[in-house]
Scaffold this motif. Structure first.
Motif, PDB file in Angstrom:
ATOM      1  N   MET A 113      -3.268  -2.523  -3.433  1.00  0.00           N
ATOM      2  CA  MET A 113      -4.124  -1.928  -2.399  1.00  0.00           C
ATOM      3  C   MET A 113      -4.726  -2.989  -1.471  1.00  0.00           C
ATOM      4  O   MET A 113      -5.227  -2.663  -0.398  1.00  0.00           O
ATOM      5  N   GLU A 169      -9.464  -0.742  -2.270  1.00  0.00           N
ATOM      6  CA  GLU A 169     -10.154  -0.105  -3.399  1.00  0.00           C
ATOM      7  C   GLU A 169     -11.355  -0.951  -3.794  1.00  0.00           C
ATOM      8  O   GLU A 169     -11.234  -2.142  -4.072  1.00  0.00           O
ATOM      9  N   ARG A 204       0.820  -1.213   0.000  1.00  0.00           N
ATOM     10  CA  ARG A 204       0.000   0.000   0.000  1.00  0.00           C
ATOM     11  C   ARG A 204       0.856   1.265   0.000  1.00  0.00           C
ATOM     12  O   ARG A 204       0.508   2.266  -0.638  1.00  0.00           O
ATOM     13  N   MET A 233      -6.927   8.529  -0.801  1.00  0.00           N
ATOM     14  CA  MET A 233      -6.040   7.379  -0.980  1.00  0.00           C
ATOM     15  C   MET A 233      -5.030   7.280   0.160  1.00  0.00           C
ATOM     16  O   MET A 233      -4.827   6.201   0.734  1.00  0.00           O
ATOM     17  N   ASN A 251     -11.649   3.102 -10.842  1.00  0.00           N
ATOM     18  CA  ASN A 251     -10.865   3.044  -9.617  1.00  0.00           C
ATOM     19  C   ASN A 251      -9.962   4.264  -9.528  1.00  0.00           C
ATOM     20  O   ASN A 251      -9.846   5.058 -10.468  1.00  0.00           O
ATOM     21  N   SER A 252      -9.303   4.436  -8.383  1.00  0.00           N
ATOM     22  CA  SER A 252      -8.514   5.645  -8.138  1.00  0.00           C
ATOM     23  C   SER A 252      -7.405   5.875  -9.166  1.00  0.00           C
ATOM     24  O   SER A 252      -7.239   6.989  -9.665  1.00  0.00           O
ATOM     25  N   VAL A 277      -4.130  -1.478  -8.037  1.00  0.00           N
ATOM     26  CA  VAL A 277      -5.318  -1.953  -7.312  1.00  0.00           C
ATOM     27  C   VAL A 277      -5.002  -3.245  -6.556  1.00  0.00           C
ATOM     28  O   VAL A 277      -5.450  -3.439  -5.418  1.00  0.00           O
TER      29      VAL A 277
END
Length: 475
Positions: A449, A453, A240, A375, A315-316, A446
């Motif tokens: 993460m 997420e 992360r 985030m 997604n981010s 992702v």
């Protein structure tokens, strides 16, 4: 734990929220008002009350100043948490910023050849004051609400509207005053806004905030844990952190282009844009209000779009890529403006090109900035959350310095138009290439993460709107 004063509610929220709203609105009024005229003042001829600097020197200084604006909160936040408390930090920071504005507002005729030294003193005071003010007032908004109070998201929506309102009004007022009375009066107008911010806190904080922000956070947190043991980072935490670093680096590309607004684009609006509307010449500094105005208008629309997409919401990392595409579209707009309206030192492009430029960049900001803040907060290990948020802001600081460095290649006269075309093409191409790279990396990010997420509880439209409006908390 801080006690929340029982002074009744207004519009369903503690009255202290609206005190903080006003405090932040007037501070942003002062800061963005000053920033809107800073570069224009530096390049203005000496006989017109400016310094007569070259575009390169003015933009280089602007980059250094805005870099410092994002670095000093790291130290100001530490002082507030460990020594001063948030309330004292805000008051001291506000007074330092007001002193900075008024110092820059001293007429050159009264300075006996010390104009540059006094100007630098004003900038230093602004940076120090900003460092104490910026990181602390937002935290106090959350402290107005008990843990689990569902009104908190709505409170931040209201608070960030105050930021945008100040950011919109500051350039309009300071720019108009500077254009009609002189540059120094514009800085004084910004200083008056800062004084109003401090006066609100001094007069009303005890009544509406109680003891919130009085005791340093480190003192309050001492009893929470008696353990000094530091656990090693797990593989999930390391992955992360990789995501945070990767996306922070890509954010430098975005802010490097976005922050041309107060520097290169300010000069472009002043020198190469037809600003006459119905016989009235619009001050170049007024275009600095467009970003805040567009946020107020489009943030709810972006929130609705994300809500309607539901499970198809990007997604981010993909939102980061979209933001970089919008950044590229903004520079493509300026390339088209120069390509279709010819060259020559007397070139005056339509102001609508600038409006489109700021629109595209604001849409990009709405895709990137709230996502970045969210985030870091959801991916960072708790014991490293402040450090990693500091890394995010440090990358923004680096981007501001690079923005000033890139903009300094603008040059002068007819040469500036050719250089501007090169800068617009270069920044646009860099943004587009970065967007493709971020999109290709999105799946891997992702995975790193590890479930953070796409597994959050379903958000209401108000919660999503609150995230969109947080963009100006990082500016």
């Amino acid at each position: 734990m801080s006690s929340i004063p029982k002074t009744g509610d207004f519009l369903g929220h503690p009255k202290g929220l609206f005190l903080l709203f006003g405090t932040e609105m007037w501070e942003r009024f002062g800061y963005y008002g000053m920033r809107a005229i800073l570069v224009l003042y530096l390049v203005a001829m000496v006989q017109d009350g400016g310094f007569g600097w070259s575009n390169a020197d003015a933009l280089s200084l602007y980059g250094t100043f805005t870099m410092a604006v994002y670095i000093t909160p790291l130290f100001g936040g530490w002082l507030a948490d460990n020594v001063l408390g948030q309330r004292k930090a805000i008051i001291i920071g506000g007074l330092l910023m007001a002193a900075g504005h008024f110092t820059m507002g001293i007429p050159h005729s009264a300075l006996a050849g010390q104009e540059v030294n006094v100007f630098y003193l004003g900038l230093v005071l602004l940076c120090l004051g900003n460092g104490l003010f910026k990181p602390n007032i937002s935290t106090m908004v959350g402290d107005l609400y008990q843990e689990g109070d569902q009104r908190r998201d709505g409170a931040f929506t209201i608070f960030y509207m105050g930021i945008n309102l100040g950011g919109a009004l500051g350039p309009l007022v300071a720019g108009a005053v500077a254009a009609s009375l002189g540059w120094q009066y514009g800085f004084v107008a910004a200083g008056i806004g800062m004084v109003l911010s401090v006066l609100l806190q001094l007069a009303l904080s005890n009544k509406y905030l109680g003891d919130i922000g009085v005791v340093p956070a480190a003192t309050l947190a001492q009893q929470r844990s008696n353990s000094d043991t530091k656990e090693p980072l797990t593989k999930v935490e390391m992955d992360r952190i990789k995501v945070i670093f990767t996306m922070s680096v890509f954010s430098i590309i975005f802010w490097m282009g976005f922050e041309q607004a107060g520097g290169l684009m300010n000069l472009f609006a002043n020198d190469y844009t037809n600003r006459v509307l119905m016989g009235f010449e619009i001050p170049a500094s007024w275009f600095q209000s467009l970003n805040s105005l567009f946020i107020i208008i489009f943030a709810p629309m972006v929130a609705i779009v994300w809500l309607k997409l539901d499970k198809r919401e990007p997604n981010s990392p993909v939102k980061f890529a979209i933001a970089l595409v919008f950044l590229a579209l903004g520079f493509l707009t300026m390339v088209l403006a120069l390509a279709t309206q010819g060259q020559g030192e007397q070139l005056q492009i339509s102001m609508m090109w600038l409006v489109l430029f700021y629109l595209f960049h604001t849409l990009g900001e709405l895709c990137l900035s709230p996502i970045g803040l969210s985030m870091v907060s959801k991916l960072a290990p708790l014991r490293l959350a402040s450090l990693l948020m500091g890394i995010w802001f440090l990358c923004t600081a680096i981007a501001n310095k690079i923005a000033g460095f890139v903009g300094s290649y603008l040059g002068e006269g007819e040469e500036a138009l050719g250089n501007a075309m090169g800068i617009f093409i270069g920044l646009g191409a860099t943004a587009l290439i970065s967007a493709v790279a971020m999109y290709l990396l999105s799946d891997r990010l992702v995975i790193w993460m590890h479930g953070a997420e796409g597994q959050a509880p379903i958000k209401t439209e108000e919660q999503i709107l609150n995230e969109e409006l947080k963009v100006t908390a990082s500016r």
